[in-house]
Design a protein around this motif. Structure first.
Motif, mmCIF file in Angstrom:
data_model
loop_
_atom_site.group_PDB
_atom_site.id
_atom_site.type_symbol
_atom_site.label_atom_id
_atom_site.label_comp_id
_atom_site.label_asym_id
_atom_site.label_seq_id
_atom_site.Cartn_x
_atom_site.Cartn_y
_atom_site.Cartn_z
ATOM 1 N N ALA A 26 0.876 -1.173 0.000
ATOM 2 C CA ALA A 26 0.000 0.000 0.000
ATOM 3 C C ALA A 26 0.911 1.220 0.000
ATOM 4 C CB ALA A 26 -0.898 0.003 1.227
ATOM 5 N N ILE A 27 0.651 2.127 -0.929
ATOM 6 C CA ILE A 27 1.469 3.325 -1.085
ATOM 7 C C ILE A 27 0.537 4.525 -1.019
ATOM 8 C CG2 ILE A 27 3.031 4.571 -2.624
ATOM 9 C CD1 ILE A 27 3.238 1.827 -4.153
ATOM 10 N N GLY A 73 -3.600 -5.740 -11.706
ATOM 11 C CA GLY A 73 -4.484 -6.186 -10.626
ATOM 12 C C GLY A 73 -4.420 -5.287 -9.404
ATOM 13 N N GLY A 74 -4.115 -4.030 -9.632
ATOM 14 C CA GLY A 74 -3.982 -3.084 -8.530
ATOM 15 C C GLY A 74 -5.195 -2.189 -8.387
ATOM 16 N N HIS A 75 -5.125 -1.324 -7.410
ATOM 17 C CA HIS A 75 -6.209 -0.398 -7.106
ATOM 18 C C HIS A 75 -5.597 0.963 -6.836
ATOM 19 C CE1 HIS A 75 -9.975 1.040 -5.355
ATOM 20 N NE2 HIS A 75 -9.271 1.515 -4.358
ATOM 21 N N VAL A 76 -6.166 2.000 -7.434
ATOM 22 C CA VAL A 76 -5.711 3.370 -7.186
ATOM 23 C C VAL A 76 -6.925 4.214 -6.827
ATOM 24 C CG1 VAL A 76 -5.856 4.067 -9.613
ATOM 25 C CG2 VAL A 76 -4.301 5.294 -8.077
ATOM 26 N N ASP A 97 6.984 -0.569 -8.456
ATOM 27 C CA ASP A 97 7.597 0.454 -9.310
ATOM 28 C C ASP A 97 6.578 1.083 -10.255
ATOM 29 O OD1 ASP A 97 10.022 0.025 -8.093
ATOM 30 O OD2 ASP A 97 10.826 -1.241 -9.679
ATOM 31 N N VAL A 98 5.677 0.263 -10.796
ATOM 32 C CA VAL A 98 4.631 0.777 -11.685
ATOM 33 C C VAL A 98 3.711 1.709 -10.916
ATOM 34 C CG1 VAL A 98 2.649 0.138 -13.121
ATOM 35 C CG2 VAL A 98 4.727 -1.260 -13.186
ATOM 36 N N ALA A 99 3.275 1.273 -9.740
ATOM 37 C CA ALA A 99 2.362 2.087 -8.933
ATOM 38 C C ALA A 99 3.004 3.421 -8.552
ATOM 39 C CB ALA A 99 1.940 1.326 -7.679
#
Length: 160
Positions: A26-27, A73-76, A97-99
């Motif tokens: 989580a960022i 498969g992420g969430h922003v 790194d992508v996030a």
């Protein structure tokens, strides 16, 4: 669990907590800007800017931002409160790194297209009105207004 706090050379504070048996990350980019720091003339601006960060950057369209997180498969998402605005993402550790790249792009390179700004003003206004349909949010707004009516914290505005 290992927790670390450090400050980057540019002044950004980082808090890290490693949980060895969890593969997700989580960022968040937390900015000390919310309705508390707004005048009656600028009320709602932090919430509006939060929305506009998702509408495109110099490098990505709104669709590109969404598709990038879908592909991994992420969430922003983001939220604005009376004290802070937070832009955050949750991804698998292999996609950190992508996030970070997308969040950085959204935060520093949003384009604020005039056509999108007009559309998004209406979205933010509707979100503010929706508070009246949520009794637990609405009662907090009413209590704040009654307690500190001439302070930004007492302003009838609650961004989510």
């Amino acid at each position: 669990m290992l927790k670390k706090k450090y400050t980057l050379p540019n002044g950004v504070r980082v808090i890290e907590e490693k949980i060895p048996y969890v593969r997700s990350v989580a960022i968040g980019i937390w900015v000390k800007t919310g309705s508390r720091f707004e005048s009656p003339d600028t009320n709602g601006m932090a919430h509006f800017i939060e929305h506009m960060a998702f509408k495109g950057t110099k490098n990505r369209s709104a669709r590109d931002i969404a598709e990038t997180f879908d592909a991994i498969g992420g969430h922003v998402n983001a939220f604005t409160s009376k004290e802070y605005t937070c832009f955050y993402a949750r991804v698998l550790d292999e996609h950190v790194d992508v996030a970070l790249d997308v969040l950085h792009d959204m935060f520093f390179h949003s384009t604020f297209d005039e056509g999108e700004m007009e559309k998004e003003k209406q979205v933010v206004i509707e979100e503010i009105r929706m508070v009246e349909d949520t009794p637990d949010d609405w009662i907090h707004d009413l209590a704040s207004k009654a307690s500190i009516p001439r302070h930004p914290l007492g302003t009838r505005y609650s961004a989510r």
